[in-house]
Design a protein around this motif. Structure first.
Motif, PDB file in Angstrom:
ATOM      1  N   GLN A   1     -35.315 -27.125  55.139  1.00 25.42           N
ATOM      2  CA  GLN A   1     -35.000 -25.769  54.744  1.00 25.42           C
ATOM      3  C   GLN A   1     -35.501 -25.525  53.326  1.00 25.42           C
ATOM      4  OE1 GLN A   1     -33.654 -23.699  56.841  1.00 25.42           O
ATOM      5  NE2 GLN A   1     -33.288 -21.919  55.523  1.00 25.42           N
ATOM      6  N   VAL A   2     -36.174 -24.439  53.112  1.00 21.45           N
ATOM      7  CA  VAL A   2     -36.701 -24.074  51.807  1.00 21.45           C
ATOM      8  C   VAL A   2     -35.895 -22.893  51.272  1.00 21.45           C
ATOM      9  CG1 VAL A   2     -38.690 -23.198  50.546  1.00 21.45           C
ATOM     10  CG2 VAL A   2     -39.019 -24.885  52.372  1.00 21.45           C
ATOM     11  N   GLN A   3     -35.451 -23.019  50.053  1.00 19.74           N
ATOM     12  CA  GLN A   3     -34.742 -21.916  49.404  1.00 19.74           C
ATOM     13  C   GLN A   3     -35.623 -21.310  48.319  1.00 19.74           C
ATOM     14  OE1 GLN A   3     -30.981 -23.667  48.155  1.00 19.74           O
ATOM     15  NE2 GLN A   3     -30.012 -22.950  50.040  1.00 19.74           N
ATOM     16  N   LEU A   4     -35.640 -19.995  48.272  1.00 19.01           N
ATOM     17  CA  LEU A   4     -36.451 -19.265  47.309  1.00 19.01           C
ATOM     18  C   LEU A   4     -35.546 -18.343  46.504  1.00 19.01           C
ATOM     19  CD1 LEU A   4     -39.334 -18.231  49.744  1.00 19.01           C
ATOM     20  CD2 LEU A   4     -39.327 -20.163  48.152  1.00 19.01           C
ATOM     21  N   VAL A   5     -35.671 -18.384  45.199  1.00 24.70           N
ATOM     22  CA  VAL A   5     -34.846 -17.554  44.328  1.00 24.70           C
ATOM     23  C   VAL A   5     -35.753 -16.787  43.370  1.00 24.70           C
ATOM     24  CG1 VAL A   5     -33.007 -17.495  42.632  1.00 24.70           C
ATOM     25  CG2 VAL A   5     -32.938 -19.184  44.484  1.00 24.70           C
ATOM     26  N   GLU A   6     -35.741 -15.465  43.520  1.00 22.99           N
ATOM     27  CA  GLU A   6     -36.537 -14.611  42.657  1.00 22.99           C
ATOM     28  C   GLU A   6     -35.747 -14.219  41.412  1.00 22.99           C
ATOM     29  OE1 GLU A   6     -37.422 -13.127  46.971  1.00 22.99           O
ATOM     30  OE2 GLU A   6     -35.662 -13.712  45.784  1.00 22.99           O
ATOM     31  N   SER A   7     -36.476 -13.960  40.340  1.00 28.20           N
ATOM     32  CA  SER A   7     -35.859 -13.473  39.109  1.00 28.20           C
ATOM     33  C   SER A   7     -36.905 -12.679  38.334  1.00 28.20           C
ATOM     34  CB  SER A   7     -35.328 -14.626  38.262  1.00 28.20           C
ATOM     35  OG  SER A   7     -36.382 -15.495  37.884  1.00 28.20           O
ATOM     36  N   GLY A   8     -36.412 -11.937  37.335  1.00 31.74           N
ATOM     37  CA  GLY A   8     -37.325 -11.231  36.449  1.00 31.74           C
ATOM     38  C   GLY A   8     -37.421  -9.735  36.683  1.00 31.74           C
ATOM     39  N   GLY A   9     -36.748  -9.236  37.693  1.00 32.73           N
ATOM     40  CA  GLY A   9     -36.785  -7.804  37.929  1.00 32.73           C
ATOM     41  C   GLY A   9     -36.005  -7.045  36.869  1.00 32.73           C
ATOM     42  N   GLY A  10     -36.121  -5.724  36.922  1.00 35.80           N
ATOM     43  CA  GLY A  10     -35.389  -4.916  35.961  1.00 35.80           C
ATOM     44  C   GLY A  10     -35.856  -3.486  35.959  1.00 35.80           C
ATOM     45  N   LEU A  11     -35.360  -2.743  34.967  1.00 34.91           N
ATOM     46  CA  LEU A  11     -35.713  -1.338  34.786  1.00 34.91           C
ATOM     47  C   LEU A  11     -36.675  -1.232  33.610  1.00 34.91           C
ATOM     48  CD1 LEU A  11     -35.326   1.727  35.224  1.00 34.91           C
ATOM     49  CD2 LEU A  11     -33.306   1.565  33.750  1.00 34.91           C
ATOM     50  N   VAL A  12     -37.844  -0.671  33.854  1.00 37.39           N
ATOM     51  CA  VAL A  12     -38.841  -0.509  32.812  1.00 37.39           C
ATOM     52  C   VAL A  12     -39.430   0.887  32.892  1.00 37.39           C
ATOM     53  CG1 VAL A  12     -39.436  -2.967  32.731  1.00 37.39           C
ATOM     54  CG2 VAL A  12     -40.701  -1.424  34.251  1.00 37.39           C
ATOM     55  N   GLN A  13     -40.196   1.233  31.878  1.00 41.59           N
ATOM     56  CA  GLN A  13     -40.874   2.523  31.868  1.00 41.59           C
ATOM     57  C   GLN A  13     -42.308   2.362  32.374  1.00 41.59           C
ATOM     58  OE1 GLN A  13     -40.472   3.986  27.824  1.00 41.59           O
ATOM     59  NE2 GLN A  13     -38.553   5.020  28.344  1.00 41.59           N
ATOM     60  N   ALA A  14     -42.861   3.466  32.825  1.00 41.13           N
ATOM     61  CA  ALA A  14     -44.254   3.449  33.289  1.00 41.13           C
ATOM     62  C   ALA A  14     -45.150   2.920  32.171  1.00 41.13           C
ATOM     63  CB  ALA A  14     -44.681   4.850  33.695  1.00 41.13           C
ATOM     64  N   GLY A  15     -46.077   2.050  32.548  1.00 40.74           N
ATOM     65  CA  GLY A  15     -46.986   1.436  31.590  1.00 40.74           C
ATOM     66  C   GLY A  15     -46.523   0.089  31.068  1.00 40.74           C
ATOM     67  N   ASP A  16     -45.258  -0.235  31.287  1.00 41.00           N
ATOM     68  CA  ASP A  16     -44.721  -1.524  30.827  1.00 41.00           C
ATOM     69  C   ASP A  16     -45.150  -2.656  31.754  1.00 41.00           C
ATOM     70  OD1 ASP A  16     -41.476  -0.363  29.553  1.00 41.00           O
ATOM     71  OD2 ASP A  16     -43.506  -0.303  28.709  1.00 41.00           O
ATOM     72  N   SER A  17     -44.751  -3.860  31.359  1.00 42.96           N
ATOM     73  CA  SER A  17     -45.057  -5.065  32.139  1.00 42.96           C
ATOM     74  C   SER A  17     -43.783  -5.812  32.486  1.00 42.96           C
ATOM     75  CB  SER A  17     -45.981  -5.997  31.346  1.00 42.96           C
ATOM     76  OG  SER A  17     -47.218  -5.378  31.073  1.00 42.96           O
ATOM     77  N   LEU A  18     -43.839  -6.552  33.570  1.00 44.42           N
ATOM     78  CA  LEU A  18     -42.772  -7.466  33.976  1.00 44.42           C
ATOM     79  C   LEU A  18     -43.415  -8.701  34.588  1.00 44.42           C
ATOM     80  CD1 LEU A  18     -40.018  -5.396  35.863  1.00 44.42           C
ATOM     81  CD2 LEU A  18     -39.724  -6.671  33.739  1.00 44.42           C
ATOM     82  N   ARG A  19     -42.724  -9.829  34.473  1.00 46.29           N
ATOM     83  CA  ARG A  19     -43.155 -11.024  35.173  1.00 46.29           C
ATOM     84  C   ARG A  19     -42.039 -11.489  36.083  1.00 46.29           C
ATOM     85  NH1 ARG A  19     -45.108 -17.051  33.238  1.00 46.29           N
ATOM     86  NH2 ARG A  19     -42.857 -17.305  32.831  1.00 46.29           N
ATOM     87  N   LEU A  20     -42.320 -11.517  37.357  1.00 45.20           N
ATOM     88  CA  LEU A  20     -41.372 -12.040  38.326  1.00 45.20           C
ATOM     89  C   LEU A  20     -41.628 -13.527  38.543  1.00 45.20           C
ATOM     90  CD1 LEU A  20     -41.440  -9.248  41.068  1.00 45.20           C
ATOM     91  CD2 LEU A  20     -40.101  -9.358  38.964  1.00 45.20           C
TER      92      LEU A  20
END
Length: 124
Positions: A1-20
């Motif tokens: 069994q493989v477990q995957l956990v995402e992180s790094g989401g959020g609220l940003v403004q247009a033009g910004d960056s995020l890394r998931l």
């Protein structure tokens, strides 16, 4: 069994960056084809990007080409999605997915394991 956990989401403004980030369990992460998907309210889930086992081959949806970059660190059992120049239409829940023992990348939904998702909201 493989477990995957995402992180790094959020609220940003247009033009910004995020890394998931997506952290995977298992001793054989280096054999996993990995993908990022997203699902916006009222819409079907769609592929965003995919990567093969060693990062040598990647795939991007046309809507994110030139703005998003998928990468992986097999020593950390982690795959990343760098998202630049975000747009309101990028707002969605983002999911990572894994397909063990597959040498290529997978641009369809044919993955064996899925994470729970992380919300990305881009305001205008």
């Amino acid at each position: 069994q493989v477990q995957l956990v995402e992180s790094g989401g959020g609220l940003v403004q247009a033009g910004d960056s995020l890394r998931l980030s997506c952290a995977a369990s298992g001793r054989t992460f280096s054999t996993y084809a990995m993908g990022w998907f997203r699902q916006a309210p009222g819409k079907e889930r769609e592929i965003v990007a995919a990567i093969n086992w060693n990062g040598g081959r990647t795939y991007y949806a046309d809507s994110v080409k030139g703005r998003f970059t998928i990468s992986r660190d097999n020593a950390k059992n982690t795959v990343y999605l760098q998202m630049n120049s975000l747009k309101p239409e990028d707002t969605a829940v983002y999911y990572c997915a894994a397909r063990p023992y597959y040498s290529g990348y997978v641009e369809t939904s044919e993955y064996d394991y899925w994470g729970q998702g992380t919300q990305v909201t881009v305001s205008s």
